[in-house]
Design an enzyme around this catalytic site. Sequence first.
Site, PDB file in Angstrom:
ATOM      1  N   GLU A  97      -6.117  -9.391   3.549  1.00 29.59           N
ATOM      2  CA  GLU A  97      -5.320  -8.695   4.572  1.00 29.59           C
ATOM      3  C   GLU A  97      -5.320  -9.571   5.808  1.00 29.59           C
ATOM      4  O   GLU A  97      -6.376  -9.839   6.382  1.00 29.59           O
ATOM      5  CB  GLU A  97      -5.891  -7.310   4.904  1.00 29.59           C
ATOM      6  CG  GLU A  97      -5.660  -6.289   3.811  1.00 29.59           C
ATOM      7  CD  GLU A  97      -6.062  -4.865   4.216  1.00 29.59           C
ATOM      8  OE1 GLU A  97      -5.937  -4.506   5.401  1.00 29.59           O
ATOM      9  OE2 GLU A  97      -6.511  -4.128   3.317  1.00 29.59           O
ATOM     10  N   TYR A  99      -6.687  -8.847  11.673  1.00 32.17           N
ATOM     11  CA  TYR A  99      -5.421  -8.520  12.334  1.00 32.17           C
ATOM     12  C   TYR A  99      -5.537  -8.940  13.795  1.00 32.17           C
ATOM     13  O   TYR A  99      -6.590  -8.765  14.405  1.00 32.17           O
ATOM     14  CB  TYR A  99      -5.147  -7.019  12.255  1.00 32.17           C
ATOM     15  CG  TYR A  99      -4.892  -6.518  10.850  1.00 32.17           C
ATOM     16  CD1 TYR A  99      -3.636  -6.651  10.266  1.00 32.17           C
ATOM     17  CD2 TYR A  99      -5.905  -5.917  10.108  1.00 32.17           C
ATOM     18  CE1 TYR A  99      -3.396  -6.191   8.971  1.00 32.17           C
ATOM     19  CE2 TYR A  99      -5.677  -5.454   8.810  1.00 32.17           C
ATOM     20  CZ  TYR A  99      -4.412  -5.593   8.253  1.00 32.17           C
ATOM     21  OH  TYR A  99      -4.174  -5.136   6.974  1.00 32.17           O
ATOM     22  N   ASN A 137     -12.158  -1.289  -1.207  1.00 34.09           N
ATOM     23  CA  ASN A 137     -11.485  -1.786  -0.002  1.00 34.09           C
ATOM     24  C   ASN A 137     -12.318  -1.487   1.233  1.00 34.09           C
ATOM     25  O   ASN A 137     -12.756  -0.338   1.431  1.00 34.09           O
ATOM     26  CB  ASN A 137     -10.117  -1.095   0.151  1.00 34.09           C
ATOM     27  CG  ASN A 137      -9.400  -1.510   1.430  1.00 34.09           C
ATOM     28  OD1 ASN A 137      -8.971  -2.656   1.541  1.00 34.09           O
ATOM     29  ND2 ASN A 137      -9.287  -0.603   2.380  1.00 34.09           N
ATOM     30  N   GLU A 138     -12.543  -2.508   2.043  1.00 36.77           N
ATOM     31  CA  GLU A 138     -13.176  -2.351   3.363  1.00 36.77           C
ATOM     32  C   GLU A 138     -14.322  -1.334   3.356  1.00 36.77           C
ATOM     33  O   GLU A 138     -14.359  -0.421   4.189  1.00 36.77           O
ATOM     34  CB  GLU A 138     -12.126  -1.956   4.408  1.00 36.77           C
ATOM     35  CG  GLU A 138     -11.122  -3.062   4.665  1.00 36.77           C
ATOM     36  CD  GLU A 138     -10.229  -2.831   5.881  1.00 36.77           C
ATOM     37  OE1 GLU A 138     -10.178  -1.710   6.421  1.00 36.77           O
ATOM     38  OE2 GLU A 138      -9.568  -3.804   6.301  1.00 36.77           O
ATOM     39  N   ASN A 163      -6.789   1.333   2.562  1.00 37.68           N
ATOM     40  CA  ASN A 163      -7.545   2.575   2.759  1.00 37.68           C
ATOM     41  C   ASN A 163      -7.123   3.638   1.733  1.00 37.68           C
ATOM     42  O   ASN A 163      -7.926   4.478   1.331  1.00 37.68           O
ATOM     43  CB  ASN A 163      -7.336   3.111   4.178  1.00 37.68           C
ATOM     44  CG  ASN A 163      -7.895   2.157   5.238  1.00 37.68           C
ATOM     45  OD1 ASN A 163      -8.753   1.333   4.948  1.00 37.68           O
ATOM     46  ND2 ASN A 163      -7.410   2.281   6.458  1.00 37.68           N
ATOM     47  N   GLU A 199       0.849  -1.197   0.000  1.00 39.16           N
ATOM     48  CA  GLU A 199       0.000   0.000   0.000  1.00 39.16           C
ATOM     49  C   GLU A 199       0.882   1.243   0.000  1.00 39.16           C
ATOM     50  O   GLU A 199       1.962   1.244   0.586  1.00 39.16           O
ATOM     51  CB  GLU A 199      -0.897  -0.021   1.253  1.00 39.16           C
ATOM     52  CG  GLU A 199      -1.782   1.216   1.374  1.00 39.16           C
ATOM     53  CD  GLU A 199      -2.912   1.056   2.399  1.00 39.16           C
ATOM     54  OE1 GLU A 199      -2.939   0.054   3.129  1.00 39.16           O
ATOM     55  OE2 GLU A 199      -3.762   1.966   2.448  1.00 39.16           O
ATOM     56  N   GLN A 206       1.549  -6.198   5.730  1.00 33.22           N
ATOM     57  CA  GLN A 206       1.953  -5.803   4.409  1.00 33.22           C
ATOM     58  C   GLN A 206       3.356  -6.362   4.156  1.00 33.22           C
ATOM     59  O   GLN A 206       3.671  -7.371   4.772  1.00 33.22           O
ATOM     60  CB  GLN A 206       1.867  -4.276   4.279  1.00 33.22           C
ATOM     61  CG  GLN A 206       0.419  -3.797   4.489  1.00 33.22           C
ATOM     62  CD  GLN A 206       0.117  -2.379   4.013  1.00 33.22           C
ATOM     63  OE1 GLN A 206       0.883  -1.775   3.287  1.00 33.22           O
ATOM     64  NE2 GLN A 206      -1.028  -1.854   4.445  1.00 33.22           N
TER      65      GLN A 206
END
Length: 504
Positions: free
Chosen positions: A292, A244, A172-173, A72, A27, A353
């Site tokens: 992710e 996460y 994304n999200e 993001n 990212e 990442q």
Amino acid sequence: MPSARLSLDPRFAVGPVRRKLFGGFVEHLGRHIYDGIFEPGHPSADAEGFRTDVIELVRELGVDTIRYPGGNFVSGFRWEDSVGPRAERPRRLDLAWHSTETNEIGLHEFAGWLDKVGSDLMLAVNLGTRGTQEAIDLLEYANIRGGTTLSDQRAAHGRTEPFDVRMWCLGNEMDGPWQLGHRSADDYGKLAARTAKAMRQLDPDIQLVVCGSSSAHMPTFGEWERAVLTHTYDDVDLISCHAYYEERGGDLASFLASAVDMDAFIDAVVATADHVGAVRGSKKRIDLSFDEWNVWYIDRFQGVDKIEGIDNWPIAPRLLEDVYSVADAVVFGSLLISLLKHADRVASASLAQLVNVIAPIMTEPGGPAWRQTTFYPFSLTSRLARGEALQVAVDAPTYVTEAYGDVPLVDAVATHDAAAGRTAVFLVNRSLTEPVTVTVDVRGLGNAAAVVESHTLHDADTSAANTLADPDRVRPRPNTTAAVVEGTLTVTLPPVSWTALALG
Ligand code: AHR
């Protein structure tokens, strides 16, 4: 000493070990691109300004497809800013990370870097501040050979051959209130379906990933997947999962059991997707893109790392630079075990990442690059896991956790490549204090007469980490207890440890 017994049989295959399971995620965030993979003044930089020491480490890590450019970040990104002559590229505010994006690295440069590391590109389109038109424009720019304004522009920018990007993320999200353009499941589902249809009209062979939940602990989890897939079922191939994990309140016992949560997350999304398919009477199956996953001390970011101020938009600030301990790497290894255990439905995954930002690889500007503790479970699993993932029945004592109740001390998965005569077993011991001796009957596996490689990640100090000052403090060591005798594999796993064994 507690003991555990594993049963495995090549007839109980879960699914193929797809290389896409070992994907990564890059990212535009913090020092990931700038001062991470790209540092023109660095002694190891190549003609394009990419650090060759980082390229070598990424190759060693064994990363397949890489998701790009966010995250993001993508929800406010204008892809056109990042192509064409560098001197003319605009500098933009990156609202997601309160930074300045110089656009010095864009699609062309990043694709060039991917060629150097030997990975494929997975692109995300902006469905936060933008929509269907911009998504198909980018697809045309990337995948059409020539003869249109956008594809000819790509050629004029130096790339005559199409990028031929196969995997695309539809935003994304979008379930997260922090996301630019965050919307309801119905609103997003309709936009994603429209965009997917348009993209397929342009290139029918692409694989499309629709946004699932940004965590299994979102208040909308489950219902989000149901509603979004109800709108998009016929138009997409995969639904994303993000997770996460971090040690909270000093509760290492629960943290070590994080894969229990990942297992349940995957099972719930599979069940929800299959429910939507059943309601529609569809034979099509939606797979998961776990695009992710990692250990991430998010609470730290909420405090120390936060950048604020109308006049304060730094370029490549130090953000999310988590330093990973032995315990973190053990949990990380157990998350890989969870992904392999679900190889039938998790078709793709991206470690979030890669460099500097919650990353297995760290760099110092003008200085060295080094491997974090988490580097090792990834590189070893990526290298050794081949063939089919096997279901492993684990008979092990349990321990009590605050977060997940009673959890087996040992978790494991195996992979088996009959043609190559290769078997690998990946194990974790979650006990805080005790070694566990594990026995496995391997007679059914054919060529598994001996342990040909053994690697155990463990340290008496579970908080030990690799740092700039001490980059090799933690590394896996051969496990000298591992042996196959008369068809039985025996290995002793130290407390708080992750182990990979190759048999042949
Ligand atoms: O990986 C860091 C961030 O975590 C990503 O930008 C976002 O998608 C997720 O919330």
